[in-house]
Write a protein that holds these residues in place. Structure first.
Motif, PDB file in Angstrom:
ATOM      1  N   SER A  49       0.354  -0.601  -0.395  1.00  0.00           N
ATOM      2  CA  SER A  49      -0.190  -0.185   0.231  1.00  0.00           C
ATOM      3  C   SER A  49       0.830   1.318   0.193  1.00  0.00           C
ATOM      4  O   SER A  49       2.227   1.132   0.066  1.00  0.00           O
ATOM      5  CB  SER A  49      -0.896  -0.251   1.695  1.00  0.00           C
ATOM      6  N   GLY A  50       0.421   2.123  -0.057  1.00  0.00           N
ATOM      7  CA  GLY A  50       0.953   3.156  -0.377  1.00  0.00           C
ATOM      8  C   GLY A  50       1.605   4.245   1.282  1.00  0.00           C
ATOM      9  O   GLY A  50       2.512   4.898   1.502  1.00  0.00           O
ATOM     10  N   ALA A  51       1.396   3.575   2.180  1.00  0.00           N
ATOM     11  CA  ALA A  51       1.856   3.272   3.575  1.00  0.00           C
ATOM     12  C   ALA A  51       3.104   3.402   3.883  1.00  0.00           C
ATOM     13  O   ALA A  51       3.810   2.781   5.358  1.00  0.00           O
ATOM     14  CB  ALA A  51       0.808   2.994   4.633  1.00  0.00           C
ATOM     15  N   ASN A  87      12.891  -8.179   9.220  1.00  0.00           N
ATOM     16  CA  ASN A  87      12.121  -7.877  10.989  1.00  0.00           C
ATOM     17  C   ASN A  87      11.740  -6.512  10.822  1.00  0.00           C
ATOM     18  O   ASN A  87      10.862  -6.196  11.233  1.00  0.00           O
ATOM     19  CB  ASN A  87      13.521  -7.309  11.941  1.00  0.00           C
ATOM     20  N   ILE A  88      12.045  -5.776  10.684  1.00  0.00           N
ATOM     21  CA  ILE A  88      11.532  -3.757  10.350  1.00  0.00           C
ATOM     22  C   ILE A  88      10.109  -3.915   9.486  1.00  0.00           C
ATOM     23  O   ILE A  88       9.165  -4.031  10.444  1.00  0.00           O
ATOM     24  CB  ILE A  88      12.979  -2.856   9.429  1.00  0.00           C
ATOM     25  N   MET A  89      10.290  -4.638   8.140  1.00  0.00           N
ATOM     26  CA  MET A  89       8.529  -5.337   7.705  1.00  0.00           C
ATOM     27  C   MET A  89       7.567  -6.221   8.352  1.00  0.00           C
ATOM     28  O   MET A  89       7.238  -5.382   8.590  1.00  0.00           O
ATOM     29  CB  MET A  89       9.090  -6.106   6.283  1.00  0.00           C
ATOM     30  N   GLU A  94       0.398  -4.763   8.073  1.00  0.00           N
ATOM     31  CA  GLU A  94      -0.850  -4.265   7.376  1.00  0.00           C
ATOM     32  C   GLU A  94       0.014  -3.811   6.034  1.00  0.00           C
ATOM     33  O   GLU A  94      -0.791  -3.462   4.989  1.00  0.00           O
ATOM     34  CB  GLU A  94      -1.851  -2.946   7.810  1.00  0.00           C
ATOM     35  N   GLU A  95       1.059  -3.127   5.604  1.00  0.00           N
ATOM     36  CA  GLU A  95       1.680  -2.972   4.205  1.00  0.00           C
ATOM     37  C   GLU A  95       2.222  -3.539   3.869  1.00  0.00           C
ATOM     38  O   GLU A  95       2.566  -3.037   2.339  1.00  0.00           O
ATOM     39  CB  GLU A  95       2.993  -1.242   4.669  1.00  0.00           C
ATOM     40  N   MET A  96       3.034  -4.599   4.103  1.00  0.00           N
ATOM     41  CA  MET A  96       3.326  -5.601   3.378  1.00  0.00           C
ATOM     42  C   MET A  96       2.546  -7.009   3.076  1.00  0.00           C
ATOM     43  O   MET A  96       1.862  -7.358   3.791  1.00  0.00           O
ATOM     44  CB  MET A  96       4.936  -6.638   3.892  1.00  0.00           C
ATOM     45  N   LYS A 100       0.791 -10.438   4.983  1.00  0.00           N
ATOM     46  CA  LYS A 100      -0.843 -10.882   4.755  1.00  0.00           C
ATOM     47  C   LYS A 100      -0.265 -11.664   4.745  1.00  0.00           C
ATOM     48  O   LYS A 100      -1.134 -13.159   4.638  1.00  0.00           O
ATOM     49  CB  LYS A 100      -0.628  -9.705   4.113  1.00  0.00           C
ATOM     50  N   TYR A 101       0.487 -12.088   2.902  1.00  0.00           N
ATOM     51  CA  TYR A 101      -0.366 -13.362   2.220  1.00  0.00           C
ATOM     52  C   TYR A 101       0.723 -14.885   3.599  1.00  0.00           C
ATOM     53  O   TYR A 101      -0.083 -16.055   3.279  1.00  0.00           O
ATOM     54  CB  TYR A 101       0.584 -13.412   0.853  1.00  0.00           C
TER      55      TYR A 101
END
Length: 115
Positions: A49-51, A87-89, A94-96, A100-101
């Protein structure tokens, strides 16, 4: 109409944030700037997403502080820069899309086991 206006305003703000991010990266000493650039390219592969600016700005902040303290790049990212990025991601599920998958797959297998 308000939703469209909000979306456009958000896109403009994100674009401004990204431009500032790029300027800030260029101000880092070379090894830090090159590492942030490489991490950015890697992280964008999983952006959903754009976040994403929150994620990128966090990485930048870590490297700005580390550069000011002259912490070696390898000490920041550890032995495996992929693990560092992951680890950062993981802090921004919600942005990755990848996270999510992964979560969906784990949930589907768990549901299948319960049948």
């Amino acid at each position: 109409m308000t939703n469209i206006k909000n979306s456009i305003n958000n896109m403009i703000k994100d674009k401004q944030r990204y431009r500032q991010f790029l300027k800030d990266v260029k101000q880092l000493p070379t090894p830090y700037a090159d590492t942030v650039t490489a991490l950015t390219k890697y992280i964008w592969n999983f952006a959903g997403s754009g976040a994403m600016m929150d994620v990128l700005e966090e990485v930048l902040h870590i490297f700005q502080e580390s550069a000011a303290d002259q912490v070696p790049v390898r000490q920041i990212v550890g032995e495996d820069p992929v693990e560092f990025a992951e680890n950062i991601m993981a802090q921004y599920p919600e942005e990755m899309w990848l996270i999510k998958y992964r979560k969906q797959l784990r949930q589907k297998v768990q549901e299948a086991e319960q049948k």
